[in-house]
Design an enzyme around this catalytic site. Structure first.
Site, PDB file in Angstrom:
ATOM      1  N   GLY A  36      32.316  42.513  33.176  1.00  0.00           N
ATOM      2  CA  GLY A  36      33.617  42.682  33.813  1.00  0.00           C
ATOM      3  C   GLY A  36      34.342  41.352  33.842  1.00  0.00           C
ATOM      4  O   GLY A  36      33.703  40.296  33.898  1.00  0.00           O
TER       5      GLY A  36
ATOM      6  N   GLN B 185      40.349  35.012  36.112  1.00  0.00           N
ATOM      7  CA  GLN B 185      39.185  34.273  35.616  1.00  0.00           C
ATOM      8  C   GLN B 185      39.445  33.575  34.282  1.00  0.00           C
ATOM      9  O   GLN B 185      38.635  32.765  33.842  1.00  0.00           O
ATOM     10  CB  GLN B 185      37.980  35.210  35.449  1.00  0.00           C
ATOM     11  CG  GLN B 185      37.463  35.726  36.785  1.00  0.00           C
ATOM     12  CD  GLN B 185      36.231  36.564  36.576  1.00  0.00           C
ATOM     13  OE1 GLN B 185      36.313  37.742  36.250  1.00  0.00           O
ATOM     14  NE2 GLN B 185      35.069  35.953  36.722  1.00  0.00           N
TER      15      GLN B 185
ATOM     16  N   CYS C 192      28.748  36.495  38.941  1.00  0.00           N
ATOM     17  CA  CYS C 192      30.144  36.404  38.536  1.00  0.00           C
ATOM     18  C   CYS C 192      30.261  35.320  37.480  1.00  0.00           C
ATOM     19  O   CYS C 192      29.667  34.251  37.616  1.00  0.00           O
ATOM     20  CB  CYS C 192      30.989  36.040  39.762  1.00  0.00           C
ATOM     21  SG  CYS C 192      32.734  35.831  39.387  1.00  0.00           S
ATOM     22  N   LEU C 193      31.035  35.586  36.434  1.00  0.00           N
ATOM     23  CA  LEU C 193      31.196  34.597  35.363  1.00  0.00           C
ATOM     24  C   LEU C 193      31.809  33.298  35.883  1.00  0.00           C
ATOM     25  O   LEU C 193      31.607  32.244  35.293  1.00  0.00           O
ATOM     26  CB  LEU C 193      32.066  35.165  34.240  1.00  0.00           C
ATOM     27  CG  LEU C 193      31.468  36.330  33.443  1.00  0.00           C
ATOM     28  CD1 LEU C 193      32.492  36.860  32.450  1.00  0.00           C
ATOM     29  CD2 LEU C 193      30.191  35.925  32.735  1.00  0.00           C
TER      30      LEU C 193
ATOM     31  N   HIS D  84      34.172  44.627  42.496  1.00  0.00           N
ATOM     32  CA  HIS D  84      34.134  43.186  42.213  1.00  0.00           C
ATOM     33  C   HIS D  84      35.426  42.723  41.520  1.00  0.00           C
ATOM     34  O   HIS D  84      36.021  41.713  41.909  1.00  0.00           O
ATOM     35  CB  HIS D  84      32.904  42.903  41.330  1.00  0.00           C
ATOM     36  CG  HIS D  84      32.693  41.470  40.962  1.00  0.00           C
ATOM     37  ND1 HIS D  84      31.596  40.741  41.393  1.00  0.00           N
ATOM     38  CD2 HIS D  84      33.423  40.625  40.181  1.00  0.00           C
ATOM     39  CE1 HIS D  84      31.690  39.505  40.900  1.00  0.00           C
ATOM     40  NE2 HIS D  84      32.775  39.409  40.165  1.00  0.00           N
ATOM     41  N   GLU D  85      35.854  43.494  40.509  1.00  0.00           N
ATOM     42  CA  GLU D  85      37.046  43.082  39.757  1.00  0.00           C
ATOM     43  C   GLU D  85      38.324  43.266  40.588  1.00  0.00           C
ATOM     44  O   GLU D  85      39.236  42.439  40.509  1.00  0.00           O
ATOM     45  CB  GLU D  85      37.156  43.836  38.421  1.00  0.00           C
ATOM     46  CG  GLU D  85      35.966  43.667  37.486  1.00  0.00           C
ATOM     47  CD  GLU D  85      35.516  42.229  37.278  1.00  0.00           C
ATOM     48  OE1 GLU D  85      36.351  41.317  37.364  1.00  0.00           O
ATOM     49  OE2 GLU D  85      34.305  42.027  37.056  1.00  0.00           O
TER      50      GLU D  85
ATOM     51  N   HIS E  78      38.669  40.373  42.819  1.00  0.00           N
ATOM     52  CA  HIS E  78      39.213  39.196  42.120  1.00  0.00           C
ATOM     53  C   HIS E  78      40.744  39.185  42.162  1.00  0.00           C
ATOM     54  O   HIS E  78      41.361  38.143  42.349  1.00  0.00           O
ATOM     55  CB  HIS E  78      38.806  39.204  40.645  1.00  0.00           C
ATOM     56  CG  HIS E  78      37.528  38.462  40.349  1.00  0.00           C
ATOM     57  ND1 HIS E  78      37.353  37.136  40.666  1.00  0.00           N
ATOM     58  CD2 HIS E  78      36.375  38.858  39.761  1.00  0.00           C
ATOM     59  CE1 HIS E  78      36.143  36.752  40.285  1.00  0.00           C
ATOM     60  NE2 HIS E  78      35.524  37.780  39.729  1.00  0.00           N
TER      61      HIS E  78
HETATM   62 ZN   LIG Z   1      33.590  37.887  39.080  1.00  0.00          ZN
END
Ligand SMILES: [Zn+2]
Length: 169
Positions: A45, A50, A92-93, A134-135, A138
């Protein structure tokens, strides 16, 4: 094009993203670039902030390229239904290397727009439910670490500060 992933500490990750009103070729290109950037970073995701773009769009593929039909683009998503609870490891990236247990809803429905501006609803369970939450978080300037205990969050932030000092972040 593959964008570098913005890491925790960048202000863009902690402010709400702007609503998208133009459904044009540029938006399609952004979606393509986001999938490419997400796969390159080995994620399932990715939200636009991000990659440093403060717009309300996220892409998800919980199968990681296994199933082309599993690719989801969410424009201006909002969570309209949650059900049940499940605790699982989450990462998370933008916080590479870290994983923490986070309790989230087991089943989630998001309402969003697609790349044509049409209203869509996506319902998912477990990993997909977690990705939807989660997204969407963000896009509201919220990171998953806001769902862990203050003690754990402080420990994590201390580790990151050390890594920043050492030039490793
Ligand atoms: Zn994330």
């Amino acid at each position: 094009m593959i964008y570098p992933i913005v890491k925790y500490g960048a202000p863009v990750l902690e402010k709400p993203s702007a609503t998208i009103t133009e459904f044009d070729d540029e938006l399609q290109q952004l979606a393509d670039d986001m999938f490419e950037s997400m796969y390159a970073a080995h994620g399932v995701g990715l939200a636009a902030p991000q990659i440093g773009i403060s717009k309300r769009m996220a892409v998800i593929d919980v199968t990681f390229k296994e199933d082309p039909d599993a690719k989801i683009v969410l424009v201006n998503p909002e969570i309209i239904h949650v059900e049940g609870r499940i605790t699982s490891n989450e990462g998370c990236l933008s916080l590479p290397e870290f994983r923490e247990k986070v309790t989230r809803a087991r089943r989630v429905t998001a309402r969003a727009q697609n790349l044509k501006g049409e209203t869509i609803e996506v319902t998912g369970e477990e990993l997909l439910a977690r990705a939807l939450l989660h997204e969407t978080d963000h896009l509201n300037g919220k990171l998953y670490i806001s769902h862990i205990s203050a003690l754990k969050r402080d420990m994590l932030k201390r580790k990151i500060r050390k890594m920043v000092k050492a030039g490793e972040w």
